[in-house]
Design a protein around this motif. Structure first.
Motif, mmCIF file in Angstrom:
data_model
loop_
_atom_site.group_PDB
_atom_site.id
_atom_site.type_symbol
_atom_site.label_atom_id
_atom_site.label_comp_id
_atom_site.label_asym_id
_atom_site.label_seq_id
_atom_site.Cartn_x
_atom_site.Cartn_y
_atom_site.Cartn_z
ATOM 1 N N GLU A 141 10.123 32.007 -52.275
ATOM 2 C CA GLU A 141 11.127 32.947 -52.780
ATOM 3 C C GLU A 141 12.472 32.658 -52.135
ATOM 4 O O GLU A 141 12.529 32.097 -51.043
ATOM 5 N N PRO A 142 13.560 33.059 -52.809
ATOM 6 C CA PRO A 142 14.871 32.895 -52.185
ATOM 7 C C PRO A 142 14.961 33.743 -50.916
ATOM 8 O O PRO A 142 14.295 34.762 -50.779
ATOM 9 N N ILE A 143 15.797 33.306 -49.983
ATOM 10 C CA ILE A 143 16.016 34.064 -48.751
ATOM 11 C C ILE A 143 16.730 35.360 -49.089
ATOM 12 O O ILE A 143 17.727 35.365 -49.809
ATOM 13 N N LYS A 144 16.208 36.459 -48.561
ATOM 14 C CA LYS A 144 16.860 37.756 -48.721
ATOM 15 C C LYS A 144 17.709 37.985 -47.471
ATOM 16 O O LYS A 144 17.188 37.967 -46.355
ATOM 17 N N SER A 145 18.992 38.197 -47.664
ATOM 18 C CA SER A 145 19.939 38.362 -46.571
ATOM 19 C C SER A 145 20.367 39.823 -46.485
ATOM 20 O O SER A 145 20.885 40.379 -47.445
ATOM 21 N N ILE A 146 20.133 40.439 -45.326
ATOM 22 C CA ILE A 146 20.487 41.842 -45.113
ATOM 23 C C ILE A 146 21.518 41.899 -43.989
ATOM 24 O O ILE A 146 21.224 41.490 -42.866
ATOM 25 N N SER A 147 22.718 42.376 -44.297
ATOM 26 C CA SER A 147 23.742 42.455 -43.253
ATOM 27 C C SER A 147 23.403 43.592 -42.294
ATOM 28 O O SER A 147 22.916 44.643 -42.701
ATOM 29 N N VAL A 148 23.642 43.316 -41.003
ATOM 30 C CA VAL A 148 23.382 44.304 -39.960
ATOM 31 C C VAL A 148 24.578 44.375 -39.028
ATOM 32 O O VAL A 148 25.246 43.375 -38.780
ATOM 33 N N SER A 149 24.846 45.581 -38.529
ATOM 34 C CA SER A 149 25.929 45.784 -37.570
ATOM 35 C C SER A 149 25.484 46.838 -36.561
ATOM 36 O O SER A 149 24.361 47.349 -36.633
ATOM 37 N N VAL A 150 26.361 47.178 -35.642
ATOM 38 C CA VAL A 150 26.031 48.101 -34.557
ATOM 39 C C VAL A 150 25.383 49.378 -35.107
ATOM 40 O O VAL A 150 25.891 49.985 -36.049
ATOM 41 N N GLY A 151 24.247 49.728 -34.515
ATOM 42 C CA GLY A 151 23.524 50.933 -34.921
ATOM 43 C C GLY A 151 22.463 50.701 -35.972
ATOM 44 O O GLY A 151 21.692 51.610 -36.283
ATOM 45 N N ASP A 152 22.381 49.492 -36.528
ATOM 46 C CA ASP A 152 21.329 49.192 -37.499
ATOM 47 C C ASP A 152 20.056 48.812 -36.751
ATOM 48 O O ASP A 152 20.088 48.085 -35.757
ATOM 49 N N ARG A 153 18.934 49.328 -37.240
ATOM 50 C CA ARG A 153 17.630 49.070 -36.620
ATOM 51 C C ARG A 153 16.691 48.515 -37.678
ATOM 52 O O ARG A 153 16.597 49.048 -38.777
ATOM 53 N N VAL A 154 15.973 47.443 -37.309
ATOM 54 C CA VAL A 154 15.012 46.803 -38.205
ATOM 55 C C VAL A 154 13.617 46.929 -37.605
ATOM 56 O O VAL A 154 13.387 46.554 -36.452
ATOM 57 N N TRP A 155 12.698 47.490 -38.397
ATOM 58 C CA TRP A 155 11.282 47.577 -38.042
ATOM 59 C C TRP A 155 10.593 46.371 -38.684
ATOM 60 O O TRP A 155 10.557 46.267 -39.910
ATOM 61 N N MET A 156 10.081 45.444 -37.881
ATOM 62 C CA MET A 156 9.509 44.222 -38.428
ATOM 63 C C MET A 156 8.100 43.987 -37.882
ATOM 64 O O MET A 156 7.919 43.744 -36.694
ATOM 65 N N PRO A 157 7.107 44.041 -38.769
ATOM 66 C CA PRO A 157 5.741 43.762 -38.310
ATOM 67 C C PRO A 157 5.515 42.261 -38.122
ATOM 68 O O PRO A 157 6.262 41.433 -38.643
ATOM 69 N N ARG A 158 4.505 41.941 -37.375
ATOM 70 C CA ARG A 158 4.133 40.529 -37.177
ATOM 71 C C ARG A 158 3.820 39.884 -38.525
ATOM 72 O O ARG A 158 3.420 40.560 -39.470
ATOM 73 N N GLY A 159 4.031 38.568 -38.590
ATOM 74 C CA GLY A 159 3.685 37.825 -39.795
ATOM 75 C C GLY A 159 4.794 37.677 -40.815
ATOM 76 O O GLY A 159 4.592 37.035 -41.842
ATOM 77 N N VAL A 160 5.990 38.219 -40.561
ATOM 78 C CA VAL A 160 7.096 38.128 -41.508
ATOM 79 C C VAL A 160 7.921 36.861 -41.211
ATOM 80 O O VAL A 160 8.376 36.674 -40.081
ATOM 81 N N ARG A 161 8.090 35.998 -42.219
ATOM 82 C CA ARG A 161 8.952 34.812 -42.050
ATOM 83 C C ARG A 161 10.393 35.289 -42.078
ATOM 84 O O ARG A 161 10.833 35.897 -43.047
ATOM 85 N N HIS A 162 11.153 34.958 -41.035
ATOM 86 C CA HIS A 162 12.496 35.513 -40.900
ATOM 87 C C HIS A 162 13.334 34.697 -39.911
ATOM 88 O O HIS A 162 12.820 33.806 -39.226
ATOM 89 N N THR A 163 14.574 35.049 -39.790
ATOM 90 C CA THR A 163 15.420 34.677 -38.668
ATOM 91 C C THR A 163 16.607 35.625 -38.669
ATOM 92 O O THR A 163 16.753 36.449 -39.574
ATOM 93 N N TRP A 164 17.441 35.514 -37.650
ATOM 94 C CA TRP A 164 18.666 36.292 -37.520
ATOM 95 C C TRP A 164 19.817 35.305 -37.513
ATOM 96 O O TRP A 164 19.707 34.229 -36.928
ATOM 97 N N TYR A 165 20.910 35.658 -38.139
ATOM 98 C CA TYR A 165 22.098 34.800 -38.148
ATOM 99 C C TYR A 165 23.277 35.658 -37.711
ATOM 100 O O TYR A 165 23.529 36.722 -38.286
#
Length: 196
Positions: A106-130
């Protein structure tokens, strides 16, 4: 404060309900005077050769809380990866960047994050941070905590997962070009060819 003993269950529930991104959150190391004092005295150490991290509190095999500092316009090894054995709760404490989700095929889904944003991520998710132009600092809670030098901390997909940012700001996943003179070559975040 969340019940860290159930972090694995909470991250999975939030992910499955597509409510894994929260806004207006305060990092736990800013809420707690004890954790805040630990964060202030804990030194930054080099992590992944170009990033920095500070381990604020941890119990091996249980929960760990750390801060991770990304330099401007960088991703972890410029690659998509997976944490097979730990769930993550990541809160942005400084800067701006992107949480990139990359399910196979699938195409990469890009979610913008800034101060105060919180991400709940379970194990097994293909991801990275930029990270954005001014860098990115996050508080990351790992459940269970695995030492930085443990080979199980993250897993890469052989010759897949190299990211490139496009002129329109989107991200694409690239494959490794090949084996040159017996050495694997990859592009780092500055697009220079380096040997592994």
């Amino acid at each position: 404060m969340i019940e860290l003993a159930n972090l694995d269950k909470l991250t999975r529930e939030k992910w499955e309900q597509n409510s894994f991104l929260e806004h207006g959150q305060t990092a736990f190391s800013e809420e707690s005077s004890y954790l805040k004092s630990l964060a202030e005295i804990t030194p930054w150490v080099t992590y992944e050769k170009y990033m920095q991290a500070k381990l604020i509190a941890a119990v091996a095999g249980q929960v760990g809380l750390l801060h991770i500092k990304f330099p401007p316009e960088m991703a972890e090894d410029n690659r998509i990866h997976t944490h097979l054995y730990t769930d993550r709760l990541v809160t942005v404490i400084k800067g701006f960047g992107y949480f990139l989700i990359a399910p196979f095929g699938e195409p990469i889904k890009s979610i913008s994050v800034s101060v105060g944003d919180r991400v709940w991520m379970p194990r097994g998710v293909r991801h990275t941070w930029y990270s954005g132009k001014s860098g990115l600092v996050v508080e990351s809670i790992h459940n269970p905590f695995i030492a930085f030098d443990d080979p199980d901390i993250l897993v890469y997909d052989e010759d897949l997962g190299f990211i490139e940012i496009m002129p329109d700001g989107s991200f694409i996943e690239k494959k490794l070009a090949g084996d040159i003179s017996g050495k694997l070559y990859q592009f780092n975040a500055k697009e220079r060819c380096i040997g592994q």
